[in-house]
Design an enzyme around this catalytic site. Structure first.
Site, mmCIF file in Angstrom:
data_model
loop_
_atom_site.group_PDB
_atom_site.id
_atom_site.type_symbol
_atom_site.label_atom_id
_atom_site.label_comp_id
_atom_site.label_asym_id
_atom_site.label_seq_id
_atom_site.Cartn_x
_atom_site.Cartn_y
_atom_site.Cartn_z
ATOM 1 N N ASN A 1 0.861 -1.181 0.000
ATOM 2 C CA ASN A 1 0.000 0.000 0.000
ATOM 3 C C ASN A 1 0.901 1.236 0.000
ATOM 4 O O ASN A 1 1.460 1.596 1.030
ATOM 5 C CB ASN A 1 -0.902 -0.035 1.242
ATOM 6 C CG ASN A 1 -1.757 1.209 1.367
ATOM 7 O OD1 ASN A 1 -1.890 1.981 0.419
ATOM 8 N ND2 ASN A 1 -2.338 1.419 2.537
ATOM 9 N N TRP A 2 1.006 1.849 -1.157
ATOM 10 C CA TRP A 2 1.911 2.999 -1.293
ATOM 11 C C TRP A 2 1.344 4.282 -0.688
ATOM 12 O O TRP A 2 2.040 5.287 -0.606
ATOM 13 C CB TRP A 2 2.232 3.234 -2.781
ATOM 14 C CG TRP A 2 3.224 2.260 -3.339
ATOM 15 C CD1 TRP A 2 3.931 1.310 -2.654
ATOM 16 C CD2 TRP A 2 3.626 2.155 -4.715
ATOM 17 N NE1 TRP A 2 4.748 0.629 -3.516
ATOM 18 C CE2 TRP A 2 4.583 1.122 -4.786
ATOM 19 C CE3 TRP A 2 3.272 2.832 -5.893
ATOM 20 C CZ2 TRP A 2 5.187 0.753 -5.990
ATOM 21 C CZ3 TRP A 2 3.873 2.468 -7.073
ATOM 22 C CH2 TRP A 2 4.828 1.436 -7.128
ATOM 23 N N LYS A 3 0.078 4.278 -0.343
ATOM 24 C CA LYS A 3 -0.566 5.485 0.200
ATOM 25 C C LYS A 3 -0.296 6.665 -0.747
ATOM 26 O O LYS A 3 -0.267 6.473 -1.960
ATOM 27 C CB LYS A 3 -0.090 5.748 1.634
ATOM 28 C CG LYS A 3 -0.194 4.473 2.489
ATOM 29 C CD LYS A 3 -0.015 4.686 3.950
ATOM 30 C CE LYS A 3 -0.160 3.340 4.661
ATOM 31 N NZ LYS A 3 -0.158 3.439 6.098
ATOM 32 N N GLU B 1 -7.002 4.912 7.460
ATOM 33 C CA GLU B 1 -6.726 6.331 7.206
ATOM 34 C C GLU B 1 -7.916 7.002 6.519
ATOM 35 O O GLU B 1 -8.187 8.183 6.741
ATOM 36 C CB GLU B 1 -5.434 6.470 6.384
ATOM 37 C CG GLU B 1 -4.219 6.177 7.253
ATOM 38 C CD GLU B 1 -3.030 5.586 6.513
ATOM 39 O OE1 GLU B 1 -2.959 5.695 5.279
ATOM 40 O OE2 GLU B 1 -2.161 5.007 7.194
ATOM 41 N N GLY C 1 2.540 -1.249 4.274
ATOM 42 C CA GLY C 1 2.665 0.170 3.950
ATOM 43 C C GLY C 1 4.120 0.559 3.754
ATOM 44 O O GLY C 1 4.714 0.330 2.699
ATOM 45 N N GLY C 2 4.724 1.112 4.790
ATOM 46 C CA GLY C 2 6.088 1.661 4.711
ATOM 47 C C GLY C 2 7.097 0.748 4.028
ATOM 48 O O GLY C 2 7.875 1.196 3.175
HETATM 49 P P1 PGA Z 1 2.435 0.066 7.630
HETATM 50 O O1 PGA Z 1 1.010 0.380 6.944
HETATM 51 O O2 PGA Z 1 2.924 -1.236 7.048
HETATM 52 O O3 PGA Z 1 3.304 1.226 7.267
HETATM 53 O O4 PGA Z 1 2.179 -0.073 9.087
HETATM 54 C C1 PGA Z 1 0.090 -0.653 6.697
HETATM 55 C C2 PGA Z 1 -1.151 -0.080 6.034
HETATM 56 O O5 PGA Z 1 -1.540 1.052 6.336
HETATM 57 O O6 PGA Z 1 -1.783 -0.749 5.193
#
Ligand code: PGA
Length: 249
Positions: free
Chosen positions: A9-11, A97, A234-235
């Site tokens: 998930n690149w956000k 989010e 994510g990160g």
């Molecule tokens: P994170 O994010 O791996 O940076 O904790 C996960 C996500 O929001 O899907």
């Protein structure tokens, strides 16, 4: 057998150039992986380009959100059919989010989920408790509420096609991963809810991801849990080498 699904998930990260650079470095590292579905969840502006640079590869592309209506006066929104029209096949729905900063409710997630399934998109629907829910012993009650409202009215076939991402909000972007035992407990509970609502055959088909500070150091242990069928990352998905290591757990 459920095929594991690991999604990055690149956000709100990466433009077209950065996304293409990522693929150039990432794809050769994972080109022989066929026992894991590999997905990149990208911003709307990079979807079209990413879909074309990943054509004929084992990488699949997801949007991170969409509206539930087919079209209309919804400035700034994107419709399910628009995603289909660029050959986008997956969509993340109800990420914490979106719930936290954009006031998405379980009812909205439910409308989006139904619209995605109607458009033949594979939804990755996110649920998860806040830290205070967990501290007050309310994790199961919160998950049950999110599940019962968010997944209401689906047929068993639709439920079976849906990927669920269990993401404890306190573990997202904090470096605090749930222990594999904590993650397994909730994923097993989610499977029990699916069984109660949709029958055991469907419950055995649904893939449940864990998300929240997944990295190469903890992915293996998480993936070994019987009710965890993947990860939403994510990160650690922003760097090609780091995400390749996770996919190759
Ligand atoms: P994170 O994010 O791996 O940076 O904790 C996960 C996500 O929001 O899907």
């Amino acid at each position: 057998m459920r095929k594991p699904i690991i999604a990055g998930n690149w956000k709100m990260h990466k433009n077209n150039v950065e996304a293409e650079d990522f693929v150039k470095s990432f794809q050769p590292q994972i080109s022989d992986i066929d026992n894991v579905e590999v997905v990149l969840c990208a911003p709307f502006t990079t979807l079209g380009h990413l879909i074309s640079v990943t054509a004929n590869t084992n990488i699949r592309i997801a949007a991170q959100n969409m509206h539930w209506e087919d079209s209309g006066a919804f400035t700034g929104e994107v419709a399910p059919g628009m995603l289909k029209s660029i050959d986008c096949k997956y969509v993340v729905l109800g990420h914490s989010e979106r719930r936290q900063y954009f006031a998405e409710t379980d009812e909205a997630v439910n409308k989006k989920l139904k619209a995605a399934l109607k458009a033949n998109l594979t939804p990755i629907a996110c649920i998860g408790e806040q830290l205070e829910d967990r501290e007050q012993g309310k994790t199961e009650a919160v998950i049950k509420q999110q599940f019962e409202v968010g997944f209401a009215g689906l047929t068993s076939e639709e439920m079976a096609k849906t990927v669920i991402a269990y993401e404890p909000v306190w573990a997202i972007g904090t470096g605090k991963t749930a222990t594999s035992q904590q993650a397994e407990e909730v994923c097993a509970y989610i499977r029990k809810l699916i069984e109660e609502g949709f029958g055991s055959e469907t419950a055995q088909q649904v893939r449940i991801q864990y998300g929240g500070s997944v990295k190469s150091a903890n992915v293996k242990e998480l993936m070994e849990q019987p009710n965890i069928d993947g990860a939403l990352v994510g990160g650690a998905s922003l760097e090609p080498d780091s995400f390749a290591q996770i996919v190759k757990f």
